[in-house]
Design an enzyme around this catalytic site. Structure first.
Site, PDB file in Angstrom:
ATOM      1  N   SER A  89     -10.753  37.274 -51.604  1.00  0.00           N
ATOM      2  CA  SER A  89     -10.126  38.417 -50.925  1.00  0.00           C
ATOM      3  C   SER A  89     -11.006  38.938 -49.791  1.00  0.00           C
ATOM      4  O   SER A  89     -12.183  39.205 -49.997  1.00  0.00           O
ATOM      5  CB  SER A  89      -9.943  39.584 -51.896  1.00  0.00           C
ATOM      6  OG  SER A  89      -9.236  39.172 -53.017  1.00  0.00           O
TER       7      SER A  89
ATOM      8  N   HIS B 260      -4.247  37.331 -49.144  1.00  0.00           N
ATOM      9  CA  HIS B 260      -4.427  35.892 -49.331  1.00  0.00           C
ATOM     10  C   HIS B 260      -3.368  35.187 -48.488  1.00  0.00           C
ATOM     11  O   HIS B 260      -2.210  35.542 -48.536  1.00  0.00           O
ATOM     12  CB  HIS B 260      -4.219  35.509 -50.803  1.00  0.00           C
ATOM     13  CG  HIS B 260      -5.275  36.058 -51.716  1.00  0.00           C
ATOM     14  ND1 HIS B 260      -6.224  35.270 -52.305  1.00  0.00           N
ATOM     15  CD2 HIS B 260      -5.531  37.319 -52.111  1.00  0.00           C
ATOM     16  CE1 HIS B 260      -7.013  36.023 -53.030  1.00  0.00           C
ATOM     17  NE2 HIS B 260      -6.621  37.278 -52.936  1.00  0.00           N
TER      18      HIS B 260
ATOM     19  N   HIS C 152      -3.578  32.768 -58.783  1.00  0.00           N
ATOM     20  CA  HIS C 152      -4.218  33.501 -59.881  1.00  0.00           C
ATOM     21  C   HIS C 152      -3.363  33.379 -61.134  1.00  0.00           C
ATOM     22  O   HIS C 152      -2.140  33.318 -61.057  1.00  0.00           O
ATOM     23  CB  HIS C 152      -4.361  34.988 -59.514  1.00  0.00           C
ATOM     24  CG  HIS C 152      -5.250  35.222 -58.331  1.00  0.00           C
ATOM     25  ND1 HIS C 152      -4.759  35.251 -57.046  1.00  0.00           N
ATOM     26  CD2 HIS C 152      -6.582  35.434 -58.241  1.00  0.00           C
ATOM     27  CE1 HIS C 152      -5.776  35.466 -56.211  1.00  0.00           C
ATOM     28  NE2 HIS C 152      -6.882  35.583 -56.901  1.00  0.00           N
TER      29      HIS C 152
ATOM     30  N   TYR D 212      -2.841  35.746 -63.119  1.00  0.00           N
ATOM     31  CA  TYR D 212      -2.032  36.972 -63.272  1.00  0.00           C
ATOM     32  C   TYR D 212      -0.721  36.931 -62.494  1.00  0.00           C
ATOM     33  O   TYR D 212       0.157  37.744 -62.711  1.00  0.00           O
ATOM     34  CB  TYR D 212      -2.839  38.232 -62.905  1.00  0.00           C
ATOM     35  CG  TYR D 212      -3.334  38.298 -61.473  1.00  0.00           C
ATOM     36  CD1 TYR D 212      -2.476  38.513 -60.402  1.00  0.00           C
ATOM     37  CD2 TYR D 212      -4.678  38.146 -61.203  1.00  0.00           C
ATOM     38  CE1 TYR D 212      -2.936  38.572 -59.107  1.00  0.00           C
ATOM     39  CE2 TYR D 212      -5.167  38.210 -59.919  1.00  0.00           C
ATOM     40  CZ  TYR D 212      -4.282  38.423 -58.865  1.00  0.00           C
ATOM     41  OH  TYR D 212      -4.754  38.463 -57.597  1.00  0.00           O
ATOM     42  N   GLU D 213      -0.595  35.949 -61.589  1.00  0.00           N
ATOM     43  CA  GLU D 213       0.681  35.794 -60.882  1.00  0.00           C
ATOM     44  C   GLU D 213       1.682  35.038 -61.751  1.00  0.00           C
ATOM     45  O   GLU D 213       2.835  34.875 -61.362  1.00  0.00           O
ATOM     46  CB  GLU D 213       0.477  35.032 -59.574  1.00  0.00           C
ATOM     47  CG  GLU D 213      -0.324  35.817 -58.551  1.00  0.00           C
ATOM     48  CD  GLU D 213      -0.758  34.954 -57.372  1.00  0.00           C
ATOM     49  OE1 GLU D 213      -0.106  35.051 -56.321  1.00  0.00           O
ATOM     50  OE2 GLU D 213      -1.720  34.187 -57.521  1.00  0.00           O
TER      51      GLU D 213
ATOM     52  N   ALA E 173     -14.069  38.277 -54.833  1.00  0.00           N
ATOM     53  CA  ALA E 173     -14.387  39.700 -54.856  1.00  0.00           C
ATOM     54  C   ALA E 173     -14.552  40.077 -56.323  1.00  0.00           C
ATOM     55  O   ALA E 173     -13.815  39.585 -57.177  1.00  0.00           O
ATOM     56  CB  ALA E 173     -13.241  40.487 -54.241  1.00  0.00           C
TER      57      ALA E 173
ATOM     58  N   MET F 277     -11.111  38.208 -61.272  1.00  0.00           N
ATOM     59  CA  MET F 277      -9.891  37.594 -61.817  1.00  0.00           C
ATOM     60  C   MET F 277      -9.663  36.174 -61.303  1.00  0.00           C
ATOM     61  O   MET F 277      -8.522  35.714 -61.240  1.00  0.00           O
ATOM     62  CB  MET F 277      -8.680  38.469 -61.481  1.00  0.00           C
ATOM     63  CG  MET F 277      -8.809  39.913 -61.929  1.00  0.00           C
ATOM     64  SD  MET F 277      -7.433  40.909 -61.340  1.00  0.00           S
ATOM     65  CE  MET F 277      -8.074  42.579 -61.612  1.00  0.00           C
ATOM     66  N   SER F 278     -10.730  35.486 -60.921  1.00  0.00           N
ATOM     67  CA  SER F 278     -10.543  34.129 -60.380  1.00  0.00           C
ATOM     68  C   SER F 278     -11.733  33.252 -60.745  1.00  0.00           C
ATOM     69  O   SER F 278     -12.482  33.555 -61.668  1.00  0.00           O
ATOM     70  CB  SER F 278     -10.396  34.207 -58.847  1.00  0.00           C
ATOM     71  OG  SER F 278     -11.614  34.603 -58.255  1.00  0.00           O
TER      72      SER F 278
ATOM     73  N   ASN G   6     -16.845  46.871 -55.588  1.00  0.00           N
ATOM     74  CA  ASN G   6     -16.729  48.187 -56.228  1.00  0.00           C
ATOM     75  C   ASN G   6     -17.599  48.226 -57.478  1.00  0.00           C
ATOM     76  O   ASN G   6     -17.925  47.182 -58.031  1.00  0.00           O
ATOM     77  CB  ASN G   6     -15.261  48.452 -56.632  1.00  0.00           C
ATOM     78  CG  ASN G   6     -14.711  47.340 -57.518  1.00  0.00           C
ATOM     79  OD1 ASN G   6     -14.304  46.278 -57.041  1.00  0.00           O
ATOM     80  ND2 ASN G   6     -14.707  47.577 -58.815  1.00  0.00           N
TER      81      ASN G   6
ATOM     82  N   HIS H  49      -6.815  48.154 -55.093  1.00  0.00           N
ATOM     83  CA  HIS H  49      -6.875  46.860 -54.408  1.00  0.00           C
ATOM     84  C   HIS H  49      -7.201  47.047 -52.923  1.00  0.00           C
ATOM     85  O   HIS H  49      -7.928  46.258 -52.327  1.00  0.00           O
ATOM     86  CB  HIS H  49      -5.529  46.139 -54.583  1.00  0.00           C
ATOM     87  CG  HIS H  49      -5.515  44.741 -54.027  1.00  0.00           C
ATOM     88  ND1 HIS H  49      -6.415  43.768 -54.412  1.00  0.00           N
ATOM     89  CD2 HIS H  49      -4.711  44.150 -53.085  1.00  0.00           C
ATOM     90  CE1 HIS H  49      -6.162  42.640 -53.747  1.00  0.00           C
ATOM     91  NE2 HIS H  49      -5.140  42.863 -52.941  1.00  0.00           N
TER      92      HIS H  49
HETATM   93  N1  HPA Z   1     -12.400  44.078 -61.849  1.00  0.00           N
HETATM   94  C1  HPA Z   1     -11.747  42.884 -61.811  1.00  0.00           C
HETATM   95  N2  HPA Z   1     -11.548  42.215 -60.688  1.00  0.00           N
HETATM   96  C2  HPA Z   1     -12.047  42.736 -59.548  1.00  0.00           C
HETATM   97  C3  HPA Z   1     -12.741  43.956 -59.521  1.00  0.00           C
HETATM   98  C4  HPA Z   1     -12.921  44.663 -60.748  1.00  0.00           C
HETATM   99  O1  HPA Z   1     -13.518  45.766 -60.817  1.00  0.00           O
HETATM  100  N3  HPA Z   1     -13.083  44.192 -58.227  1.00  0.00           N
HETATM  101  C5  HPA Z   1     -12.641  43.116 -57.506  1.00  0.00           C
HETATM  102  N4  HPA Z   1     -12.010  42.237 -58.301  1.00  0.00           N
END
Ligand code: HPA
Length: 277
Positions: free
Chosen positions: A35, A66, A88, A90-91, A118, A215-216, A239, A251
């Site tokens: 990302s 993306h 992903h 989650y998709e 990310a 998540m990847s 973050n 996001h």
């Molecule tokens: N958690 C999960 N996936 C993420 C995060 C997070 O805090 N930040 C960026 N991708």
């Protein structure tokens, strides 16, 4: 009654053939852009783009931020294939599909893989904008991209004792020192998402040794190792993870932090690419 056969997945040979026919050469390596890390695409020379939709077996990537294509071009004189956009879990994609671009790359003869993502920072030293070299990972996605029939060129029971190539890691650390760039190291926990974690989940991951969460990446690394590829991976900490962050996670903030810190990671990767064995 005969037991139903599990689906055998996309025809990797055909997918690789379609991609090969569009490329002027066989790439030396693939770089997967996470990302907000699209900047490397504009650094490519003599580049050409092949949308995922042109490759049999690949759905279109669908998350904001993306794009969903392969881009081939020269980076510091090296023949590079960029994967811009990824699939992903989650998709709703099956785990095998998430890793199909890596399988296609391997089928094409690519043996080196650089992944970026990310991630939320769990290690209290990390700040938004920190860059972490991934030393190892925890698979909290409750699935494996290797389940089902063994795919072309893959091992059934691949060793995972050094998923991230030690020589590539040394190179990345050397380049970071030369560039006077802070490079953190740590363990990446791959989770299913798409919701961010609860503070208790983050405390659990911290207790289990994770420094960052995202998540990847994990499915792609598993497939790359099963294919015998050498892997290097970086997390861009966008973050503080939930419970550590003073504010709710969004996001948009993740993308904005990626855009801001992305150029530093991109510059590191350009130098690594130039010298990768
Ligand atoms: N958690 C999960 N996936 C993420 C995060 C997070 O805090 N930040 C960026 N991708």
């Amino acid at each position: 009654m005969p037991t139903p056969k599990p689906p055998s997945g996309p025809d990797l040979h055909e997918a690789a053939q379609v991609l090969e026919n569009k490329l002027p050469w066989i790439p030396e390596m693939m770089v997967v852009l996470g990302s907000g890390l699209g900047g490397l695409g504009s650094a490519l020379q003599e580049s050409l783009e092949v949308p995922f939709s042109k490759i049999p077996g690949l759905p279109e990537a669908g998350v904001a931020g993306h794009q969903g294509s392969f881009r081939a071009g020269l980076l510091k004189g090296r023949r590079v294939l960029l994967q811009a956009g990824r699939f992903h879990l989650y998709e709703g994609h099956p785990p095998g599909v998430v890793a199909t671009p890596v399988r296609v790359a391997s089928q094409l003869g690519i043996e080196r893989l650089i992944l970026t993502n990310a991630a939320g920072g769990i290690n209290r030293r990390f700040r938004p904008g920190s860059i972490m070299l991934i030393d190892d990972h925890l698979n909290f996605m409750w699935s494996s991209p290797l389940s089902g029939p063994v795919q072309d060129g893959e091992e059934r029971f691949p060793d995972m004792s050094t998923p991230y190539d030690p020589a590539y890691q040394r190179l990345a650390l050397e380049v970071a020192v030369e560039q006077e760039m802070e490079l953190e190291r740590g363990i990446y926990a791959g989770v299913l998402g798409p919701n961010y974690e609860t503070p208790t989940e983050i405390r659990m991951l911290e207790t289990l040794g994770a420094d960052a969460v995202g998540m990847s990446t994990v499915p792609e690394v598993i497939v790359a190792r099963a294919q015998g590829m050498r892997v290097l991976a970086f997390s861009l900490i966008t973050n503080h993870a939930a419970g550590i962050s003073p504010t709710p996670l969004s996001h948009e903030d993740v993308l904005a932090a990626g855009r801001e810190a992305g150029p530093r990671l991109e510059s590191l990767i350009r130098k690594v690419v130039e010298r990768l064995d």
